[in-house]
Design a protein around this motif. Structure first.
Motif, PDB file in Angstrom:
ATOM      1  N   MET A  40       0.872  -1.176   0.000  1.00 47.82           N
ATOM      2  CA  MET A  40       0.000   0.000   0.000  1.00 47.82           C
ATOM      3  C   MET A  40       0.909   1.227   0.000  1.00 47.82           C
ATOM      4  N   ILE A  41       0.673   2.124  -0.945  1.00 47.23           N
ATOM      5  CA  ILE A  41       1.413   3.381  -0.997  1.00 47.23           C
ATOM      6  C   ILE A  41       0.451   4.486  -0.592  1.00 47.23           C
ATOM      7  N   VAL A  42       0.826   5.208   0.437  1.00 50.67           N
ATOM      8  CA  VAL A  42      -0.023   6.279   0.962  1.00 50.67           C
ATOM      9  C   VAL A  42       0.723   7.597   0.856  1.00 50.67           C
ATOM     10  N   GLU A  43       0.053   8.600   0.280  1.00 54.48           N
ATOM     11  CA  GLU A  43       0.586   9.956   0.256  1.00 54.48           C
ATOM     12  C   GLU A  43      -0.238  10.769   1.246  1.00 54.48           C
ATOM     13  N   PHE A  44       0.456  11.379   2.194  1.00 54.30           N
ATOM     14  CA  PHE A  44      -0.218  12.112   3.261  1.00 54.30           C
ATOM     15  C   PHE A  44      -0.411  13.567   2.881  1.00 54.30           C
ATOM     16  N   ALA A  45      -1.509  14.139   3.353  1.00 53.95           N
ATOM     17  CA  ALA A  45      -1.784  15.554   3.123  1.00 53.95           C
ATOM     18  C   ALA A  45      -0.738  16.389   3.866  1.00 53.95           C
ATOM     19  N   GLU A  46      -0.511  17.570   3.388  1.00 55.82           N
ATOM     20  CA  GLU A  46       0.472  18.477   3.977  1.00 55.82           C
ATOM     21  C   GLU A  46       0.218  18.687   5.470  1.00 55.82           C
ATOM     22  N   GLY A  47       1.267  18.535   6.266  1.00 62.51           N
ATOM     23  CA  GLY A  47       1.164  18.787   7.702  1.00 62.51           C
ATOM     24  C   GLY A  47       0.587  17.653   8.528  1.00 62.51           C
ATOM     25  N   GLN A  48       0.317  16.524   7.925  1.00 61.37           N
ATOM     26  CA  GLN A  48      -0.262  15.393   8.658  1.00 61.37           C
ATOM     27  C   GLN A  48       0.840  14.470   9.181  1.00 61.37           C
ATOM     28  N   GLU A  49       0.640  13.967  10.393  1.00 62.87           N
ATOM     29  CA  GLU A  49       1.592  13.019  10.971  1.00 62.87           C
ATOM     30  C   GLU A  49       1.228  11.621  10.486  1.00 62.87           C
ATOM     31  N   SER A  50       2.176  10.945   9.863  1.00 63.42           N
ATOM     32  CA  SER A  50       1.900   9.663   9.219  1.00 63.42           C
ATOM     33  C   SER A  50       1.424   8.594  10.207  1.00 63.42           C
ATOM     34  N   ALA A  51       1.980   8.550  11.410  1.00 58.66           N
ATOM     35  CA  ALA A  51       1.613   7.499  12.373  1.00 58.66           C
ATOM     36  C   ALA A  51       0.140   7.576  12.769  1.00 58.66           C
ATOM     37  N   SER A  52      -0.340   8.766  13.091  1.00 60.09           N
ATOM     38  CA  SER A  52      -1.740   8.892  13.513  1.00 60.09           C
ATOM     39  C   SER A  52      -2.698   8.678  12.344  1.00 60.09           C
ATOM     40  N   VAL A  53      -2.318   9.132  11.166  1.00 60.99           N
ATOM     41  CA  VAL A  53      -3.162   8.927   9.988  1.00 60.99           C
ATOM     42  C   VAL A  53      -3.230   7.431   9.654  1.00 60.99           C
ATOM     43  N   MET A  54      -2.116   6.725   9.760  1.00 63.31           N
ATOM     44  CA  MET A  54      -2.106   5.296   9.450  1.00 63.31           C
ATOM     45  C   MET A  54      -2.908   4.486  10.462  1.00 63.31           C
ATOM     46  N   ASP A  55      -2.989   4.935  11.697  1.00 63.74           N
ATOM     47  CA  ASP A  55      -3.875   4.283  12.667  1.00 63.74           C
ATOM     48  C   ASP A  55      -5.317   4.357  12.176  1.00 63.74           C
ATOM     49  N   ALA A  56      -5.708   5.539  11.693  1.00 61.96           N
ATOM     50  CA  ALA A  56      -7.060   5.722  11.169  1.00 61.96           C
ATOM     51  C   ALA A  56      -7.276   4.899   9.897  1.00 61.96           C
ATOM     52  N   VAL A  57      -6.255   4.824   9.033  1.00 58.56           N
ATOM     53  CA  VAL A  57      -6.346   4.024   7.804  1.00 58.56           C
ATOM     54  C   VAL A  57      -6.538   2.556   8.160  1.00 58.56           C
ATOM     55  N   GLN A  58      -5.779   2.083   9.133  1.00 59.09           N
ATOM     56  CA  GLN A  58      -5.881   0.681   9.526  1.00 59.09           C
ATOM     57  C   GLN A  58      -7.276   0.359  10.062  1.00 59.09           C
ATOM     58  N   LYS A  59      -7.831   1.241  10.872  1.00 59.41           N
ATOM     59  CA  LYS A  59      -9.187   1.032  11.397  1.00 59.41           C
ATOM     60  C   LYS A  59     -10.214   1.019  10.268  1.00 59.41           C
ATOM     61  N   ALA A  60     -10.073   1.939   9.315  1.00 58.04           N
ATOM     62  CA  ALA A  60     -11.007   2.007   8.188  1.00 58.04           C
ATOM     63  C   ALA A  60     -10.912   0.744   7.335  1.00 58.04           C
ATOM     64  N   CYS A  61      -9.713   0.261   7.114  1.00 62.05           N
ATOM     65  CA  CYS A  61      -9.531  -0.956   6.305  1.00 62.05           C
ATOM     66  C   CYS A  61     -10.096  -2.182   7.021  1.00 62.05           C
ATOM     67  N   LYS A  62      -9.927  -2.250   8.322  1.00 60.41           N
ATOM     68  CA  LYS A  62     -10.448  -3.394   9.088  1.00 60.41           C
ATOM     69  C   LYS A  62     -11.980  -3.430   9.051  1.00 60.41           C
ATOM     70  N   LYS A  63     -12.617  -2.254   8.913  1.00 58.02           N
ATOM     71  CA  LYS A  63     -14.077  -2.214   8.834  1.00 58.02           C
ATOM     72  C   LYS A  63     -14.579  -2.860   7.546  1.00 58.02           C
ATOM     73  N   VAL A  64     -13.876  -2.625   6.440  1.00 60.79           N
ATOM     74  CA  VAL A  64     -14.322  -3.158   5.155  1.00 60.79           C
ATOM     75  C   VAL A  64     -13.752  -4.547   4.870  1.00 60.79           C
ATOM     76  N   GLU A  65     -12.617  -4.882   5.473  1.00 61.13           N
ATOM     77  CA  GLU A  65     -11.975  -6.187   5.263  1.00 61.13           C
ATOM     78  C   GLU A  65     -11.280  -6.612   6.556  1.00 61.13           C
ATOM     79  N   PRO A  66     -12.048  -7.267   7.451  1.00 58.86           N
ATOM     80  CA  PRO A  66     -11.535  -7.611   8.779  1.00 58.86           C
ATOM     81  C   PRO A  66     -10.276  -8.481   8.779  1.00 58.86           C
ATOM     82  N   ASP A  67     -10.044  -9.266   7.723  1.00 61.65           N
ATOM     83  CA  ASP A  67      -8.883 -10.155   7.684  1.00 61.65           C
ATOM     84  C   ASP A  67      -7.611  -9.514   7.155  1.00 61.65           C
TER      85      ASP A  67
END
Length: 72
Positions: A40-67
């Motif tokens: 997965m290649i993720v480009e972050f918006a200007e000024g965003q901290e990658s660690a906190s954004v990726m936590d949110a990405v992981q939660k969103a992905c687990k909602k649509v594909e739990p495995d």
């Protein structure tokens, strides 16, 4: 800033669901999931901290594909 993450996903459709979920996450400018390379290649918006954004990405992905797994 762009970062590449190793993922584990079972099918191309699941990878597509993960990509769409990642793109809709706040702080993500763009996201691409490649099922064949299991990346997965993720480009972050200007000024965003990658660690906190990726936590949110992981939660969103687990909602649509739990495995799915994203190795941060």
């Amino acid at each position: 800033m762009k970062k590449t993450y190793k993922i584990e996903v079972d099918c191309a459709n699941c990878a597509n669901l993960m990509e769409n979920a990642a793109r809709k996450t706040s702080g993500v400018q763009s996201a691409t999931v490649n099922f064949m390379t299991q990346k997965m290649i993720v480009e972050f918006a200007e000024g965003q901290e990658s660690a906190s954004v990726m936590d949110a990405v992981q939660k969103a992905c687990k909602k649509v594909e739990p495995d799915c797994e994203i190795f941060l």
